[in-house]
Scaffold this motif. Structure first.
Motif, PDB file in Angstrom:
ATOM      1  N   GLU A 160      32.534  12.821 -46.172  1.00 41.02           N
ATOM      2  CA  GLU A 160      33.932  13.266 -46.211  1.00 41.02           C
ATOM      3  C   GLU A 160      34.963  12.304 -45.643  1.00 41.02           C
ATOM      4  OE1 GLU A 160      34.513  17.201 -44.638  1.00 41.02           O
ATOM      5  OE2 GLU A 160      32.588  17.936 -45.410  1.00 41.02           O
ATOM      6  N   SER A 176      28.424  23.012 -45.422  1.00 40.80           N
ATOM      7  CA  SER A 176      28.738  21.587 -45.502  1.00 40.80           C
ATOM      8  C   SER A 176      28.312  20.982 -44.169  1.00 40.80           C
ATOM      9  CB  SER A 176      30.236  21.373 -45.708  1.00 40.80           C
ATOM     10  OG  SER A 176      30.959  21.806 -44.549  1.00 40.80           O
ATOM     11  N   LYS A 216      25.701  16.163 -51.890  1.00 39.68           N
ATOM     12  CA  LYS A 216      25.909  16.348 -50.465  1.00 39.68           C
ATOM     13  C   LYS A 216      24.969  17.442 -49.956  1.00 39.68           C
ATOM     14  CE  LYS A 216      30.446  16.854 -50.880  1.00 39.68           C
ATOM     15  NZ  LYS A 216      31.887  17.018 -50.519  1.00 39.68           N
TER      16      LYS A 216
END
Length: 322
Positions: free
Chosen positions: A138, A277, A203
């Motif tokens: 990110e 995440s 991811k």
């Protein structure tokens, strides 16, 4: 290749002769490790201790992984990533020069060493690895999917700070979801179910691998297919601390241990839609967000459906780790 590499800043080109001298002709007594890619050797360049990765000539992916590693890692700057010092391709050899990590790899301490890592150091390593992944996913200008997060690729500096390395399988992803059909690569035991089934890295597949490493850190056990299931069963029975590394005794912070185990299971959730995440995982590890409530029973794995017939489903029995 020369032109592409020399556009970057930081890592420098070294001659093959310089590296022969630095490693005493790749002496066996200076060998730090051996993997599917080749060997790693201790070396000295201008009084700087380095680790020289010599890609095996027999490696079919050697050139591709070498180029990927130089082009990607040379641009990255983060305190929890191994620093690439230089590179060399001469005489049919592909060599990568890294800063030397005095405390070796995480797996050597968790599974092989008599000098056991304290809980404080373990938790710091987990936080550092999550921070490195957050940067890759990110915070850098492009999303980088590492594809080979495992304890043997986590190295430790003189202060036992996390340094994630081995970017030979890493890929840049341009789209928002960071999904791309890349072909299967990595190590069994750390690979997400949907990645095994479709060959699509994301991811989310990196997060799964992080979850497995987090469980290894907490449990002190090597990753196997059963590690996640074993920890999940204990969690479902309300006895998650039973899987804490017995060698620690009770010499650990109970709240942190419960947190790391829970986050590990959350990240290693078989349904990629229900994983956090890495940012969410790190917030929980830093006690900036509440622990998730996970289901008591292990959910049925969810597999990403291949986009076309050119992406066949693969079973783990067909795969071998590096």
């Amino acid at each position: 290749m020369d032109h592409e590499f020399e556009q970057g800043i930081g890592p420098k080109r070294f001659s093959y002769q310089q590296l022969v001298q630095a490693t005493n002709n790749f002496a066996e007594e200076g060998k730090l490790g051996q993997g599917g890619f080749g060997g790693v050797y201790r070396g000295y360049l201008s009084n700087l201790s380095v680790a020289v990765k010599r890609v095996s000539k027999g490696s079919k992916q050697g050139r591709k992984e070498y180029m990927s590693e130089v082009k990607i890692i040379s641009k990255l700057r983060h305190k929890n990533l191994v620093q690439l010092v230089g590179w060399c391709h001469e005489k049919g050899e592909f060599l990568l020069i890294y800063e030397f990590m005095p405390n070796g790899s995480l797996d050597s301490h968790l599974f092989k060493s008599e000098n056991m890592l304290s809980w404080t150091v373990r938790y710091k390593i987990a936080i550092g690895l999550a921070s490195a992944l957050l940067y890759l996913h990110e915070e850098w200008e492009q999303c980088v999917v590492h594809r080979d997060i495992k304890s043997s690729n986590v190295t430790l500096d003189s202060n036992f700070n996390t340094k994630l390395g081995d970017f030979g399988l890493a890929r840049l992803m341009d789209n928002e979801l960071c999904l791309n059909t890349t072909g299967l690569a990595g190590t069994i035991g750390y690979m997400a179910p949907e990645y095994i089934s479709s060959g699509k890295a994301s991811k989310g597949s990196d997060v799964f691998s992080f979850g497995v490493v987090a469980l290894e850190i907490a449990c002190g056990r090597r990753s196997q297919i059963s590690l996640v299931g074993w920890a999940r069963e204990a969690y479902g029975n309300g006895r998650v601390l039973d899987v804490a590394d017995g060698r620690l005794g009770m010499d650990f912070n109970v709240e942190q241990m419960e947190c790391l185990l829970t986050v590990g299971l959350w990240c290693a959730h078989p349904d990629f839609n229900l994983r956090p995440s890495i940012r969410q995982a790190l917030q929980v590890l830093n006690f900036e967000a509440a622990l998730p409530n996970l289901p008591a029973r292990m959910p049925v794995p969810m597999y990403d459906v291949p986009a076309s017939s050119t992406e066949p489903l693969l079973s783990t029995s067909l795969l071998t780790g590096r």
